[in-house]
Design an enzyme around this catalytic site. Sequence first.
Site, mmCIF file in Angstrom:
data_model
loop_
_atom_site.group_PDB
_atom_site.id
_atom_site.type_symbol
_atom_site.label_atom_id
_atom_site.label_comp_id
_atom_site.label_asym_id
_atom_site.label_seq_id
_atom_site.Cartn_x
_atom_site.Cartn_y
_atom_site.Cartn_z
ATOM 1 N N LYS A 94 25.862 -16.462 61.925
ATOM 2 C CA LYS A 94 27.074 -16.635 61.153
ATOM 3 C C LYS A 94 27.114 -15.742 59.916
ATOM 4 O O LYS A 94 28.176 -15.467 59.357
ATOM 5 C CB LYS A 94 27.170 -18.093 60.661
ATOM 6 C CG LYS A 94 27.224 -19.133 61.733
ATOM 7 C CD LYS A 94 27.215 -20.528 61.081
ATOM 8 C CE LYS A 94 26.975 -21.588 62.115
ATOM 9 N NZ LYS A 94 26.658 -22.886 61.470
ATOM 10 N N ASP A 111 15.469 -9.496 56.982
ATOM 11 C CA ASP A 111 14.337 -10.118 56.301
ATOM 12 C C ASP A 111 13.080 -9.747 57.095
ATOM 13 O O ASP A 111 12.540 -8.651 56.933
ATOM 14 C CB ASP A 111 14.621 -11.633 56.270
ATOM 15 C CG ASP A 111 13.702 -12.406 55.367
ATOM 16 O OD1 ASP A 111 12.484 -12.336 55.574
ATOM 17 O OD2 ASP A 111 14.182 -13.101 54.459
ATOM 18 N N LYS A 120 15.503 -6.871 52.706
ATOM 19 C CA LYS A 120 14.321 -7.379 51.997
ATOM 20 C C LYS A 120 13.094 -6.760 52.662
ATOM 21 O O LYS A 120 12.424 -7.398 53.476
ATOM 22 C CB LYS A 120 14.255 -8.908 52.111
ATOM 23 C CG LYS A 120 15.034 -9.652 51.069
ATOM 24 C CD LYS A 120 14.450 -11.033 50.826
ATOM 25 C CE LYS A 120 15.151 -12.065 51.642
ATOM 26 N NZ LYS A 120 14.615 -13.421 51.438
HETATM 27 C C1 PRP Z 1 19.847 -15.147 58.912
HETATM 28 C C2 PRP Z 1 20.654 -13.908 58.563
HETATM 29 C C3 PRP Z 1 20.117 -12.867 59.519
HETATM 30 C C4 PRP Z 1 18.678 -13.301 59.728
HETATM 31 C C5 PRP Z 1 17.751 -12.385 58.996
HETATM 32 O O1 PRP Z 1 20.388 -15.745 60.034
HETATM 33 O O2 PRP Z 1 22.035 -14.124 58.711
HETATM 34 O O3 PRP Z 1 20.823 -12.859 60.743
HETATM 35 O O4 PRP Z 1 18.558 -14.635 59.211
HETATM 36 O O5 PRP Z 1 16.430 -12.849 59.075
HETATM 37 P P1 PRP Z 1 15.284 -12.126 59.890
HETATM 38 O O6 PRP Z 1 15.332 -10.655 59.548
HETATM 39 O O7 PRP Z 1 14.028 -12.784 59.372
HETATM 40 O O8 PRP Z 1 15.475 -12.392 61.335
HETATM 41 P P2 PRP Z 1 20.037 -17.252 60.480
HETATM 42 O O9 PRP Z 1 19.026 -17.232 61.596
HETATM 43 O O10 PRP Z 1 19.700 -18.063 59.280
HETATM 44 O O11 PRP Z 1 21.421 -17.706 61.103
HETATM 45 P P3 PRP Z 1 22.851 -17.664 60.368
HETATM 46 O O12 PRP Z 1 23.293 -16.214 60.351
HETATM 47 O O13 PRP Z 1 23.702 -18.515 61.245
HETATM 48 O O14 PRP Z 1 22.688 -18.216 58.981
#
Ligand code: PRP
Length: 179
Positions: free
Chosen positions: A43, A103, A131
């Site tokens: 999202k 991340d 990050k």
């Molecule tokens: C979050 C963000 C990225 C991902 C990055 O998504 O929106 O898509 O984490 O993190 P990473 O590099 O460690 O994979 P999340 O899985 O929280 O879902 P969301 O987008 O629905 O919040």
Amino acid sequence: MNSQPKLRILFSRQEIEAAVSRLAAEIRQDYHDKCPLLIGILKGSFMFLADLIRHLDFPLEVDFIGLSSYGKGERTSGKIKLVKPLGSSVKGREVLVIEDIVDTGLTTAFCLDYLQQRKPASLKLCVLTDKPSRRRVPVTIDYLGFTAPNKFLVGYGLDMNQKFRNLPDICFIEEEEQC
Ligand code: PRP
């Protein structure tokens, strides 16, 4: 406990607007005659994508893919779940993935691999916030807004337990002082 965390602004709405505008200019230069397919990773990317495309004054298409790995926690589960499949075919398309944050890189790497297998003509990545100190898998970012320190970020689409996505600034959660 349900106490409200203390939030501090890391990137203000004005800084975000300037970054979005700069990224749009870079994207315009590369894609203005290619009718690209922009794919937002849900999202988190919804707000960034919505603001970005308002700056793009040339033909393009938009689709979304829903991926999730964080669930309710602040740490990635390491397993990426496809929660919403793509609606369009990417075969032969000029595809630009739009992501709010990289991340560990696991979500983006999964997404790029998933799309590459479907044979786009080209595949690039636009990210608002990186990050790099948290990276577990390598990810090449073609268009980047900000580089952020290793803090838990919320706002402008980013959540903590699904909350705070509606904040217009990107904020970090201030650590409570131990007494
Ligand atoms: C979050 C963000 C990225 C991902 C990055 O998504 O929106 O898509 O984490 O993190 P990473 O590099 O460690 O994979 P999340 O899985 O929280 O879902 P969301 O987008 O629905 O919040």
